[in-house]
Write an enzyme that holds these catalytic residues in place. Sequence first.
Site, PDB file in Angstrom:
ATOM      1  N   LYS A  86      -2.861  14.844  -6.028  1.00  0.00           N
ATOM      2  CA  LYS A  86      -2.343  13.511  -5.701  1.00  0.00           C
ATOM      3  C   LYS A  86      -3.295  12.498  -6.317  1.00  0.00           C
ATOM      4  O   LYS A  86      -4.514  12.593  -6.134  1.00  0.00           O
ATOM      5  CB  LYS A  86      -2.332  13.299  -4.181  1.00  0.00           C
ATOM      6  CG  LYS A  86      -1.281  14.109  -3.464  1.00  0.00           C
ATOM      7  CD  LYS A  86      -1.420  13.953  -1.954  1.00  0.00           C
ATOM      8  CE  LYS A  86      -0.960  12.615  -1.442  1.00  0.00           C
ATOM      9  NZ  LYS A  86      -1.014  12.559   0.051  1.00  0.00           N
TER      10      LYS A  86
HETATM   11  C1  E4P Z   1       0.997  11.021   2.479  1.00  0.00           C
HETATM   12  O1  E4P Z   1       0.879  11.717   1.551  1.00  0.00           O
HETATM   13  C2  E4P Z   1       0.194   9.846   2.791  1.00  0.00           C
HETATM   14  O2  E4P Z   1      -1.116  10.083   2.411  1.00  0.00           O
HETATM   15  C3  E4P Z   1       0.276   9.496   4.226  1.00  0.00           C
HETATM   16  O3  E4P Z   1       1.570   9.683   4.698  1.00  0.00           O
HETATM   17  C4  E4P Z   1      -0.193   8.102   4.557  1.00  0.00           C
HETATM   18  O4  E4P Z   1       0.199   7.869   5.870  1.00  0.00           O
HETATM   19  P1  E4P Z   1      -0.485   6.849   6.852  1.00  0.00           P
HETATM   20  O5  E4P Z   1       0.017   5.489   6.508  1.00  0.00           O
HETATM   21  O6  E4P Z   1      -0.019   7.293   8.204  1.00  0.00           O
HETATM   22  O7  E4P Z   1      -1.968   6.994   6.676  1.00  0.00           O
END
Ligand code: E4P
Length: 222
Positions: A86
């Site tokens: 990612k």
């Molecule tokens: C997913 O890959 C993201 O990193 C994650 O859903 C971010 O979510 P949050 O806004 O709850 O931290």
Amino acid sequence: MKLYLDTANVEQIKEINDILRLDGVTTNPKILSKESRDYREVIKEIIEILDDDQLLFMQVLASDHQGMIADAKKILSLRKKNMVPKIPATPEGLKAIKLLSNEGIDTLATAIYSAPQALMAAKNGARYVAPYVSRMDSFTDGVQEVIMLEQTLRNYNMQTEIVAASFRTQEQIRRLIYNGVDSLTLASDFCRKLYEHEGTVSATKEFAEAWRSRFNEDGLNI
Ligand code: E4P
């Protein structure tokens, strides 16, 4: 529709992976930081839990494109296949995504806050884009932006998969499902709410009680 679990908690992954046909697990540095054990150990265990065809997403930590590419290659080396780096969709991240795509490496562009930003990542060759639905709400209607993004990618005939992330309400998830979003990545509690319902619990209890009172048996004896 694909469904990923957005957690690094191995107990939760085991529990939900046994119940559902999950497409994989997504993590980020904050998610891995929540676990009390070393992140290397946690990632190794998640890989052991997953089948080979389930994806595991892990985020790079560097903020410059050379560092991101180096991190992405370390991440890829952890598993034979279906390990996806990612990369935050910063300008440096976009450079890294473009260079990795030139080498035929799939990436997920993360921390996406607008449809045009996702489009740029897709154009650079990101195989997946993760728009942050709730976090986008501080700037625009996050759900609507993801719906527009789906339409935009289809308009340009792009195969990039949307992995909608960052939810605060079940209503956001329902709206995206009803609009046919490609994929969702959900924290365990939100994921459980997709299949757990108090109505189902009381209906099955009612059936068992009717059976017991009529036949004085708890199961099927045939
Ligand atoms: C997913 O890959 C993201 O990193 C994650 O859903 C971010 O979510 P949050 O806004 O709850 O931290």
